[in-house]
Design a protein around this motif. Structure first.
Motif, PDB file in Angstrom:
ATOM      1  N   ASP A  33       0.849  -1.193   0.000  1.00 53.43           N
ATOM      2  CA  ASP A  33       0.000   0.000   0.000  1.00 53.43           C
ATOM      3  C   ASP A  33       0.886   1.246   0.000  1.00 53.43           C
ATOM      4  N   GLU A  34       1.074   1.809  -1.192  1.00 51.25           N
ATOM      5  CA  GLU A  34       1.958   2.973  -1.266  1.00 51.25           C
ATOM      6  C   GLU A  34       1.372   4.156  -0.529  1.00 51.25           C
ATOM      7  N   ILE A  38       2.915   6.794   2.326  1.00 54.22           N
ATOM      8  CA  ILE A  38       2.811   8.263   2.297  1.00 54.22           C
ATOM      9  C   ILE A  38       2.188   8.750   3.598  1.00 54.22           C
ATOM     10  N   ALA A  39       1.114   8.044   4.025  1.00 51.87           N
ATOM     11  CA  ALA A  39       0.408   8.451   5.245  1.00 51.87           C
ATOM     12  C   ALA A  39       1.329   8.385   6.455  1.00 51.87           C
ATOM     13  N   ALA A  90      -1.249  14.528  -0.379  1.00 49.38           N
ATOM     14  CA  ALA A  90      -0.151  15.322   0.175  1.00 49.38           C
ATOM     15  C   ALA A  90      -0.305  15.542   1.674  1.00 49.38           C
ATOM     16  N   ALA A  91      -1.536  15.580   2.186  1.00 48.08           N
ATOM     17  CA  ALA A  91      -1.707  15.760   3.627  1.00 48.08           C
ATOM     18  C   ALA A  91      -2.399  14.546   4.235  1.00 48.08           C
ATOM     19  N   HIS A  92      -2.247  13.377   3.577  1.00 45.73           N
ATOM     20  CA  HIS A  92      -2.935  12.167   4.012  1.00 45.73           C
ATOM     21  C   HIS A  92      -2.228  11.603   5.242  1.00 45.73           C
ATOM     22  N   THR A  93      -2.930  11.486   6.373  1.00 44.78           N
ATOM     23  CA  THR A  93      -2.311  10.897   7.556  1.00 44.78           C
ATOM     24  C   THR A  93      -2.871   9.496   7.788  1.00 44.78           C
ATOM     25  N   ILE A  94      -2.300   8.782   8.770  1.00 43.15           N
ATOM     26  CA  ILE A  94      -2.777   7.432   9.058  1.00 43.15           C
ATOM     27  C   ILE A  94      -4.253   7.463   9.425  1.00 43.15           C
ATOM     28  N   MET A  95      -4.631   8.486  10.211  1.00 38.10           N
ATOM     29  CA  MET A  95      -6.043   8.621  10.585  1.00 38.10           C
ATOM     30  C   MET A  95      -6.918   8.762   9.344  1.00 38.10           C
TER      31      MET A  95
END
Lengths: 299, 316
Positions: free
Chosen positions: B84-85, B89-90, B268-273
């Protein structure tokens, strides 16, 4: 007890007014710090201040460029427009306001009750498992967050409380932060008072509610503030789909989704949402500081 | 002396009759305490403990809320870390966020709390309010949107172009170069929460006579005072603030979601949450979302352990 407290405060004030020269403080440093705080504070408060200003601007001023940081002819038209806009929704705005107020009040009361009982038990009773529960709460402070949201959704669906008031109320009642602050504040109360009450024949519940809780008023106010903020800003999200059960923040988001073109109404609704927590915090600030002073984690 | 406890031999002291009997006796004696604890614990277990504990077993399954969960072993975790790329990123974004809203914001709130504490009592109250106010507001994003907007409404662009710093408007909310810094700034803006209040209060808690004693012992200025008296006597508050900061910095995502949308441009602002919300509420792949959440819990626990160790070492 109350009398002793009053006396302490007056002595404190006396000290401040008496002490003309403060030790180890230079005037230059004071001024530098003041300027720095003012600049940073302006950055912090600007978006909030600007929302207030925008919400009172008439249409002619809203789109003036360069934007004005003050209002020339303040008007409440945006607020009345908000009700007009909301009237075209399925459900009148007053219903959303009622939902939010109702949920907030219920959560605050239940949260206080539950946290006071449990906080008293953890702070003042010695029983098997006490240490374990205390550790659990400190760890749980970490998980008092929205990371559990997805699993919670499954629990709600198993309990069949989705799309009722319960789904908003129940999960917000037992907050680790509330219990933790309550416990810290209650553990500063002297054991001798509790012993005295025991000797006089009071049961646990009575000791809790007639001795310990009235003596931790600052913590009560703090809990109300945190519970209030959480509850007031709560959005139903995917948990509520009946329009008549949705809360005020949901509607504000719907209204602001229209975009920047309808700024007046958007800001009016944002301000409506913003004022209650600010007012509650302003009223209770000194109590909050007193409670948070006891908030430290000691092992 | 009618004792209802038949298990207990009344002739020997209770604490000499074996550990289990003693514990059971104490449980019975203190059943009122459990009664007081019960309402909280029941709600807490149902709505916090069960979800956290459940996220591990569900993480090993393929579950879409409708069919019964199907056991798939470690495949969710394999996919997560190896295929899962977007997750990688996240993770990267979350770490960047965590550094800024964690240690950076922690130090910042400490410094601000300290500076506020140097002020006159009235200014103290005022500044505490000013700095705490943003964290109470979730509805003021629209102002940020207005300031940062890339179209003809955006103030920042207009100001910058008037001064001559920009030649063309920048798309702060959709250009991948700007999304992350922009969200970090707004996140910092609302990050002065309970931890900040605890630190502020901790300053007030310190015995004034300590400073007087310090002055006699030869402390010259506020810096020496800060490092020799103030910080060492604020340990517990600092620890509390750290815990609050960790939990908020690892679960950032809501701010970004309302500011730049979910998913944001190019993640670009994707977090784990955000990733968990994406899989949980949009794609309904609950098993996968649980696995994501579980990884997040473990990371939070580890960070907490690390902070406890660090602060514990420094403070005592």
């Amino acid at each position: 007890m109350a009398r002793r407290k009053k006396k302490q405060v007056s002595i404190d004030k006396l000290k401040v007014s008496d002490k003309k020269k403060r030790i180890n403080r230079s005037l230059g440093g004071d001024i530098a710090i003041f300027v720095f705080l003012i600049l940073l504070g302006l950055f912090m408060i600007f978006p909030i201040y600007y929302s207030f200003v925008q919400s009172f601007k008439p249409v002619e001023e809203l789109f003036v460029f360069p934007p004005k940081l003050y209002v020339l002819n303040p008007t409440t038209k945006n607020f009345s427009d908000m009700f007009t806009v909301a009237a075209s929704l399925w459900v009148p705005l007053s219903r959303y306001i009622f939902n939010s107020v109702f949920i907030t009040v219920v959560i605050c009361i239940c949260n206080l009750f539950v946290c006071c009982c449990a906080g008293f038990a953890l702070a003042k009773c010695r029983f098997p498992g006490n240490v374990f529960f205390n550790k659990l709460i400190v760890t749980a402070l970490l998980f008092a967050s929205n990371a559990t949201w997805i699993m919670q959704f499954m629990v709600y669906s198993k309990l069949h409380i989705i799309d009722t008031y319960w789904v908003l109320i129940l999960p917000s009642i037992a907050t680790p932060l509330g219990l933790f602050l309550m416990r810290q504040s209650m553990s500063t109360i002297h054991d001798s008072m509790i012993e005295a009450a025991k000797v006089d024949g009071a049961g646990l519940f009575r000791i809790c509610w007639q001795i310990v809780v009235p003596n931790s008023k600052p913590a009560l106010m703090t809990l109300i503030i945190f519970a209030f903020q959480g509850a007031w800003n709560m959005q139903g999200g995917a948990l509520i789909y009946s329009e008549e059960l949705k809360t005020l923040p949901t509607v504000v988001q719907q209204i602001s989704a229209v975009g920047l073109a309808r700024q007046g109404v958007t800001y009016a609704s944002a301000v409506l949402l913003l004022i209650p927590p600010l007012v509650v915090f302003l009223i209770a600030q000194s109590n909050v500081m007193e409670t948070m002073a006891n908030s430290g984690i000691k092992d | 002396m009618a004792n209802a406890n038949t298990n207990v031999d009344p002739n020997t002291p209770i604490n000499k009759q074996g550990k289990w009997k003693y514990t059971w006796h104490m449980v019975k004696v203190n059943k009122g305490c459990y009664g007081l604890l019960a309402p909280f614990m029941i709600l807490f277990i149902v709505f916090t403990v069960i979800p956290v504990v459940m996220s591990l077993p569900i993480g090993f399954t393929n579950f879409n809320m409708i069919q019964t969960p199907k056991l798939v072993g470690f495949s969710n975790f394999y996919t997560l870390f190896l295929n899962d790329e977007v997750f990688l990123i996240a993770v990267r974004n979350t770490l960047i966020f965590a550094i800024f809203t964690g240690p950076f914001s922690y130090v910042l709130s400490f410094i601000i709390a300290w500076l506020i504490n140097e002020m006159h009592p009235f200014l103290k109250t005022l500044f505490t309010f000013v700095f705490y106010a943003p964290s109470m507001t979730t509805s003021v994003y629209i102002t940020w949107q207005l300031i940062l907007s890339g179209d003809s409404y955006g103030y920042l662009n207009a100001v910058m172009m008037d001064i001559g710093l920009f030649t063309s408007p920048k798309q702060f909310l959709t250009d991948t170069n700007y999304i992350l810094p922009v969200v970090i700034i707004v996140q910092l803006w609302i990050s002065m929460g309970a931890g900040f209040l605890a630190i502020r209060a901790g300053f007030q808690n310190i015995d004034k006579s300590m400073y007087e004693a310090g002055a006699i012992e030869g402390i010259k200025n506020r810096w020496q005072e800060l490092f020799t008296i103030t910080i060492p006597s604020m340990g517990p508050q600092l620890l509390f603030a750290a815990v609050m900061q960790i939990s908020s910095s690892f679960t950032v995502g809501v701010v970004g979601q309302s500011l730049v949308g979910l998913p944001s441009t190019d993640y670009a602002a994707h977090t784990i949450m955000n990733h968990a919300t994406d899989y949980g509420t949009i794609r309904y792949e609950m098993g996968y979302a649980s696995a994501i959440c579980f990884v997040l819990f473990v990371a939070m626990l580890l960070a907490n352990k690390a902070v406890n160790w660090l602060l514990g070492k420094y403070l005592d």
